[in-house]
Design a protein around this motif. Structure first.
Motif, PDB file in Angstrom:
ATOM      1  N   VAL A 293       0.846  -1.176   0.000  1.00 45.28           N
ATOM      2  CA  VAL A 293       0.000   0.000   0.000  1.00 45.28           C
ATOM      3  C   VAL A 293       0.891   1.239   0.000  1.00 45.28           C
ATOM      4  N   THR A 294       0.394   2.305  -0.594  1.00 49.71           N
ATOM      5  CA  THR A 294       1.130   3.571  -0.584  1.00 49.71           C
ATOM      6  C   THR A 294       0.793   4.336   0.690  1.00 49.71           C
ATOM      7  N   VAL A 295       1.835   4.706   1.440  1.00 45.03           N
ATOM      8  CA  VAL A 295       1.659   5.439   2.687  1.00 45.03           C
ATOM      9  C   VAL A 295       2.116   6.875   2.466  1.00 45.03           C
ATOM     10  N   PHE A 296       1.259   7.825   2.812  1.00 45.54           N
ATOM     11  CA  PHE A 296       1.575   9.238   2.652  1.00 45.54           C
ATOM     12  C   PHE A 296       1.966   9.833   3.998  1.00 45.54           C
ATOM     13  N   ILE A 297       2.681  10.927   3.932  1.00 41.42           N
ATOM     14  CA  ILE A 297       3.121  11.597   5.142  1.00 41.42           C
ATOM     15  C   ILE A 297       1.913  12.004   5.989  1.00 41.42           C
ATOM     16  N   ASP A 298       2.046  11.841   7.307  1.00 37.86           N
ATOM     17  CA  ASP A 298       1.009  12.145   8.296  1.00 37.86           C
ATOM     18  C   ASP A 298      -0.203  11.217   8.214  1.00 37.86           C
ATOM     19  N   GLU A 299      -0.083  10.109   7.502  1.00 37.52           N
ATOM     20  CA  GLU A 299      -1.174   9.138   7.430  1.00 37.52           C
ATOM     21  C   GLU A 299      -0.840   7.962   8.355  1.00 37.52           C
ATOM     22  N   THR A 432      -0.913  -0.431  17.450  1.00 36.16           N
ATOM     23  CA  THR A 432       0.188   0.507  17.254  1.00 36.16           C
ATOM     24  C   THR A 432       0.125   1.006  15.814  1.00 36.16           C
ATOM     25  N   GLU A 433       0.211   2.335  15.654  1.00 40.83           N
ATOM     26  CA  GLU A 433       0.119   2.945  14.327  1.00 40.83           C
ATOM     27  C   GLU A 433       1.462   3.575  13.949  1.00 40.83           C
ATOM     28  N   PHE A 434       1.779   3.438  12.675  1.00 40.40           N
ATOM     29  CA  PHE A 434       3.021   3.963  12.100  1.00 40.40           C
ATOM     30  C   PHE A 434       2.673   5.183  11.256  1.00 40.40           C
ATOM     31  N   LYS A 435       3.381   6.290  11.479  1.00 34.13           N
ATOM     32  CA  LYS A 435       3.084   7.518  10.746  1.00 34.13           C
ATOM     33  C   LYS A 435       4.401   8.218  10.374  1.00 34.13           C
ATOM     34  N   ILE A 436       4.537   8.599   9.103  1.00 32.16           N
ATOM     35  CA  ILE A 436       5.702   9.375   8.657  1.00 32.16           C
ATOM     36  C   ILE A 436       5.456  10.836   9.015  1.00 32.16           C
ATOM     37  N   ILE A 437       6.365  11.451   9.739  1.00 31.71           N
ATOM     38  CA  ILE A 437       6.196  12.861  10.106  1.00 31.71           C
ATOM     39  C   ILE A 437       7.244  13.758   9.440  1.00 31.71           C
TER      40      ILE A 437
END
Length: 597
Positions: A293-299, A432-437
């Motif tokens: 899946v494509t993960v976007f910043i702050d998602e 637990t959630e992973f988020k790019i900041i």
């Protein structure tokens, strides 16, 4: 032991015959004695033991006066010691103005021969069922047993599935004439059965291989018995068979790892003849999830395998599946900074849940730091129960009792109908959630499936002991964990890596030790032991000391609770001067916990 047998009084001749009894014992029969109560100035023939009104009786045939005519069937109740009560005529329900002969009692049914009912000719075999107070209308047993000649002496054995009778039908072997004498004929009755053939199919009605079919006998379960049988079809089959019981309730459950289960209920009530029941179960396929899946910043992306046991913050083996993916992404993107957000379910105190979620997030961060990711690239944030899970389309497809948009609040969960559903919802909240900041605005991320967790998987083997001859075990609190090439690397194996000090009074000091052995094949050298200000160690005597392979040492720890106001888990990090095969410093971690009184 001895026994008693009734002896018939003779054959067809019109003369007086009496009933007698002989006793057996010590390998021989004794002399015959006259049966008291059934003999008189009349014929007494064809005795057989039966049961009426809960008592043993003797059925026999007689032409005594007062009957229905011809020879009738009588019974006399056994009173003990070879004595029977007065004979009782079975009456017009059984007897006719003609002859009834050769009675036989089996399992509540009286079989006899008669020429007084409509027949195929001569004496035919009939049966009548005793219901405890009355006889049913006699039924002719038909051409399978009867003929235009005489059929007599019907008998059953082997639980009623085999038997014999006599007949003087013309095809017999008598040499005195076609119908002069009786021959014995045997027969076998097919055993009644009821069974199940259950098969699994997909929605297109095509055979579905690889399924498992469970049969539950609901009648047996209601009686407190184990009523479950589980079978898997053969490799190239989609069906299995089960033996069933008459007059039972059943349920069949078909399962398949890639399909939703299907269930069907049925019963065998009222089935009187042999029968095979067929049940077809049609399974709906589970949705196929994408591999990435494509993960976007702050998602925020839920890491499905980073789940925790209730009221616990330990990283389990299954959690490391997802942590390895995060580690790989951060290693490939050195400018990336991430947030690991941990959430609890709503059970428990709000403040405690906030603290628990923070500890869980920090556990995940420590795991990544031991792999070489620097602390400043990871924000560990505990949200407690403040952000309940919102169900998206993926979870709605996976759990049929949830729909897209549902918010797993405490009120919503408590309204779910089953305990199993409520526990699933609670576990979805413990995430637990992973988020790019910071860093790349989007990445392509591999999706992992939820792994199966062993009952014994609790994230560590604390307190386990091994001998020097056992292969070295790399604890997950070591930066060497997961590495396979350990040649030329020191392995710091501890007897115990964690302590629970229990209740500690504020201001109290506690001392304890950790012992270790170098299980590697090269020298081990300690460079630094790091912990909070509340923890002091004997690092001065350990730093720079060389521990040869097989040599061990002791780390002495003193905890000072003066500045502590609440319970906590303390980490002690041990940095070695040795590097692993990737060139990263080797770091070992110890822990201890306490509760402040």
């Amino acid at each position: 032991g001895g026994g008693q047998a009734v002896q018939p009084g003779g054959g067809q001749q019109e003369q007086k015959h009496d009933q007698g009894a002989v006793e057996g014992g010590d390998g021989a029969w004794k002399s015959a004695n006259e049966v008291v109560g059934v003999n008189g100035e009349f014929l007494a023939l064809h005795p057989v033991v039966g049961e009426l009104y809960g008592k043993e009786v003797l059925f026999f045939v007689s032409d005594m006066e007062g009957g229905e005519g011809g020879r009738d069937i009588y019974y006399a109740t056994y009173q003990g010691d070879g004595v029977y009560g007065d004979p009782v005529n079975l009456g017009p329900s059984i007897n006719t103005p003609d002859n009834e002969e050769t009675p036989f009692w089996f399992d509540g049914t009286l079989y006899f021969s008669s020429d007084g009912y409509p027949s195929l000719g001569g004496l035919d075999i009939f049966y009548s069922v005793w219901d405890g107070s009355d006889w049913s209308t006699p039924v002719n047993m038909g051409k399978a047993y009867n003929s235009p000649a005489d059929e007599r002496y019907f008998r059953l054995f082997d639980d009623g599935y085999q038997g014999f009778f006599t007949s003087n039908r013309p095809e017999g072997r008598s040499i005195g004439g076609k119908t002069c004498c009786d021959d014995i004929y045997g027969f076998t009755i097919a055993r009644r059965y009821v069974d199940l053939l259950a098969g699994t199919f997909d929605e297109n009605k095509k055979p579905l291989l690889g399924s498992t079919i469970e049969l539950i006998d609901e009648t047996a379960v209601a009686a407190g018995e184990d009523g479950s049988i589980v079978k898997s079809p053969a490799a190239k089959s989609n069906a299995v068979g089960f033996d069933l019981q008459f007059n039972h309730e059943y349920r069949v459950i078909a399962t398949h790892p890639d399909y939703y289960p299907d269930t069907v209920s049925f019963n065998t009530n009222g089935i009187t003849d042999s029968k095979t029941i067929k049940q077809y179960l049609y399974l709906r396929p589970k949705p196929k999830l994408p591999d990435s899946v494509t993960v976007f910043i702050d998602e925020a992306i839920v890491m499905e395998n980073i789940l925790y046991d209730f009221d616990d913050d330990k990283i389990t083996d299954r959690a490391e599946i997802d942590l390895e993916i995060i580690y790989g992404i951060m290693k490939d993107n050195p400018t990336m900074k991430v947030e690991l957000g941990s959430h609890t379910d709503a059970r428990g105190d709000d403040n405690y849940n906030m603290d628990l979620s923070q500890r869980r997030a920090e556990s995940a961060r420590r795991w990544l730091m031991r792999k070489g990711i620097t602390r400043d690239r990871i924000i560990a944030r505990g949200y407690g129960e403040t952000q309940p899970k919102v169900i998206d389309s993926v979870y709605a497809k996976r759990f049929d009792f949830l729909k897209e948009g549902d918010i797993l609040t405490e009120e919503f969960i408590n309204a779910l109908p089953t305990e199993e559903q409520r526990e699933i919802a609670h576990q979805l909240n413990r995430r637990t959630e992973f988020k790019i900041i910071e860093g790349p605005t989007s990445i392509r991320m591999k999706i992992t499936r939820p792994a199966t967790q062993s009952e014994n998987d609790r994230g560590s083997n604390i307190g386990s002991e091994r001998t020097q001859n056992d292969p070295p075990v790399i604890d997950r609190r070591s930066s060497l964990y997961g590495q396979t090439d350990l040649k030329g690397v020191p392995i710091m194996q501890f007897k115990q890596r964690s302590y629970n000090l229990g209740s500690v009074k504020k201001g109290e000091k506690r001392s304890f030790t950790y012992t270790f052995v170098n299980r590697g094949d090269t020298d081990l050298v300690i460079d630094l032991i790091s912990a909070c200000d509340c923890t002091s160690t004997n690092q001065e005597e350990l730093i720079g000391k060389v521990f040869k392979p097989g040599q061990g040492g002791t780390i002495k720890v003193t905890f000072d609770s003066t500045d502590k106001d609440e319970s906590e888990t303390i980490d002690i990090d041990i940095y070695l001067r040795n590097n692993d095969k990737q060139g990263n410093p080797i770091v070992e971690m110890l822990q201890y916990s306490f509760d402040i009184e």
